[in-house]
Design a protein around this motif. Structure first.
Motif, PDB file in Angstrom:
ATOM      1  N   GLU A  46       0.826  -1.209   0.000  1.00 15.30           N
ATOM      2  CA  GLU A  46       0.000   0.000   0.000  1.00 15.30           C
ATOM      3  C   GLU A  46       0.861   1.262   0.000  1.00 15.30           C
ATOM      4  OE1 GLU A  46      -3.144   0.089  -0.497  1.00 15.30           O
ATOM      5  OE2 GLU A  46      -3.355  -2.089  -0.490  1.00 15.30           O
ATOM      6  N   ILE A  47       1.952   1.231   0.774  1.00 16.21           N
ATOM      7  CA  ILE A  47       2.875   2.381   0.791  1.00 16.21           C
ATOM      8  C   ILE A  47       3.519   2.541  -0.576  1.00 16.21           C
ATOM      9  CG2 ILE A  47       4.933   3.363   1.870  1.00 16.21           C
ATOM     10  CD1 ILE A  47       4.274   1.803   4.380  1.00 16.21           C
ATOM     11  N   ASN A  52       4.197   5.349  -5.732  1.00 11.94           N
ATOM     12  CA  ASN A  52       4.208   5.231  -7.183  1.00 11.94           C
ATOM     13  C   ASN A  52       3.106   6.061  -7.836  1.00 11.94           C
ATOM     14  OD1 ASN A  52       5.383   3.955  -9.552  1.00 11.94           O
ATOM     15  ND2 ASN A  52       3.457   2.813  -9.721  1.00 11.94           N
ATOM     16  N   LYS A  53       2.006   6.263  -7.111  1.00 12.81           N
ATOM     17  CA  LYS A  53       0.917   7.094  -7.637  1.00 12.81           C
ATOM     18  C   LYS A  53       1.379   8.537  -7.796  1.00 12.81           C
ATOM     19  CE  LYS A  53      -3.930   8.223  -6.739  1.00 12.81           C
ATOM     20  NZ  LYS A  53      -5.079   8.061  -5.819  1.00 12.81           N
ATOM     21  N   ARG A  54       2.251   8.965  -6.878  1.00 16.30           N
ATOM     22  CA  ARG A  54       2.750  10.349  -6.949  1.00 16.30           C
ATOM     23  C   ARG A  54       3.895  10.496  -7.942  1.00 16.30           C
ATOM     24  NH1 ARG A  54       0.964  13.755  -3.025  1.00 16.30           N
ATOM     25  NH2 ARG A  54      -0.280  12.841  -1.344  1.00 16.30           N
ATOM     26  N   LEU A  55       4.809   9.501  -7.975  1.00 14.05           N
ATOM     27  CA  LEU A  55       5.987   9.599  -8.841  1.00 14.05           C
ATOM     28  C   LEU A  55       5.721   9.081 -10.249  1.00 14.05           C
ATOM     29  CD1 LEU A  55       8.861   8.437  -6.427  1.00 14.05           C
ATOM     30  CD2 LEU A  55       8.141  10.761  -6.956  1.00 14.05           C
ATOM     31  N   ASN A  56       4.811   8.091 -10.335  1.00 13.27           N
ATOM     32  CA  ASN A  56       4.497   7.468 -11.617  1.00 13.27           C
ATOM     33  C   ASN A  56       5.759   6.914 -12.292  1.00 13.27           C
ATOM     34  OD1 ASN A  56       2.718   6.581 -13.576  1.00 13.27           O
ATOM     35  ND2 ASN A  56       2.945   8.424 -14.836  1.00 13.27           N
ATOM     36  N   ASN A  57       6.632   6.315 -11.473  1.00 12.22           N
ATOM     37  CA  ASN A  57       7.867   5.717 -11.969  1.00 12.22           C
ATOM     38  C   ASN A  57       8.179   4.500 -11.092  1.00 12.22           C
ATOM     39  OD1 ASN A  57      10.805   5.166 -12.220  1.00 12.22           O
ATOM     40  ND2 ASN A  57      10.766   6.943 -13.576  1.00 12.22           N
TER      41      ASN A  57
END
Length: 357
Positions: A46-47, A52-57
């Protein structure tokens, strides 16, 4: 193309089984590391998804997760090991042996005086016990302690080696988690709903265990570190050491508070030794660990995980204890994972039974 006749299928399944056994043999040194990495992935996914949702990388998100886990677990543990090694190298074992002999003589003297007030049968048993204790060679005990410390150092090296492979495997679980999950779903001969149910239940239980263990470890380390600070000890060192020691099966924090109490006794501070022992046993081991652990598990489940667990918090608590007893350090995650998987499979079996009826 595979021959779809009965003979062709049996031949293919036989070859598949042989190759599977060969794969198990080939990768057997890494199977435990792979399992631990997978369970850590389940507990922290979940973390990872949030980052990854914020960085998208995926690469940077996976790297950040590995770095966070290293800073949380590996670096403090390395700090403790280095400091303990420095402390051990400065110990005067000759004086330590004299101190042990002095304590033995003092205890014997006190007990012999108390024997006058006890029945003869009990007195004789105690005298025989004292004779056996006096026959113990203190020098050999010290040498065995040194051997244990050396063995612990070797185990620490193996632990570092395991941590390296676990982190490598964990990185790939983060990076390829989605595609790997889809591939496994296609292989499992259950419908997607049942597989997802098992996955969600096991991952939720492992998440609860992971976060509750961290909270419990930090709480116990803080309570011990802040307490011994008033006696002139390094609060951070002993706090971190106690936190990690609390995860060790059976003995737990005794690995830390007992040497501190003995050192205070060595300095002649009998009252300090008694206070440290009572505080560690009553406040930390009994109240903070055994008393608050089920409450912490319930809090983590309802506030952080927010998943509808179908396993009672007390069962998770006992699964942790059973895991630690059976598998050692990594039993913290193995015990609850096995328990959760078994209960989820039983629930699915129940639905099979109803379908047949």
């Amino acid at each position: 193309m595979i021959d779809k006749s009965k003979g062709g299928r049996i031949f293919f399944l036989g070859i598949l089984l042989l190759v599977f056994l060969a794969i198990l043999k080939l990768y057997s040194p890494f199977l435990m590391n792979l399992l631990i990495a997978f369970l850590l992935f389940l507990s922290t996914q979940e973390i990872y998804f949030l980052i990854n949702k914020r960085l998208n990388n995926r690469f940077f998100s996976s790297s950040i997760m590995i770095l966070l886990l290293l800073l949380l677990c590996f670096v403090p543990l390395l700090y403790v090991v280095i400091n303990l090694a420095n402390m051990a190298s400065s110990i005067d074992f000759a004086n330590l042996q004299k101190f042990a002999t002095h304590i033995n003589v003092s205890i014997t003297s006190v007990v012999m005086e108390a024997l006058e007030y006890l029945p003869n049968k009990i007195s004789n048993e105690i005298v025989n016990l004292l004779h056996k204790i006096n026959e113990i060679d203190i020098g050999s005990v010290v040498n065995k302690a040194l051997a244990i410390f050396t063995e612990a150092s070797k185990s620490g090296i193996f632990f570092i080696n395991d941590m390296f492979f676990i982190m490598v495997f964990l990185f790939f679980f983060y990076y390829y988690g989605a595609s790997f999950g889809r591939y496994i779903l296609e292989l499992i001969p259950l419908n997607s709903t049942q597989t997802r149910e098992i996955y969600n239940e096991v991952s939720a239980v492992i998440g609860v265990v992971f976060y509750s263990s961290i909270v419990s470890m930090v709480l116990q380390g803080f309570l011990f570190g802040i307490f011994v600070y008033f006696y002139g000890y390094n609060a951070f060192l002993f706090g971190v050491f106690y936190g990690f020691a609390s995860l060790v099966p059976v003995v737990g924090g005794t690995l830390v508070w007992l040497p501190v109490a003995l050192y205070e006794l060595y300095l002649g501070n009998l009252s300090n030794a008694i206070i440290v022992s009572l505080y560690s046993i009553v406040v930390i081991a009994t109240l903070a660990d055994n008393g608050l652990k089920p409450i912490i598990i319930a809090f983590i489940n309802r506030v952080l995980i927010k998943a509808e667990l179908k396993i009672n918090e007390m069962l998770i608590f006992f699964a942790i204890i059973a895991g630690l007893t059976s598998f050692g350090f990594w039993g913290i995650v193995l015990g609850p994972a096995i328990t959760a998987l078994f209960i989820a499979l039983l629930r699915i079996y129940k639905s099979f039974d109803r379908d047949l009826l």
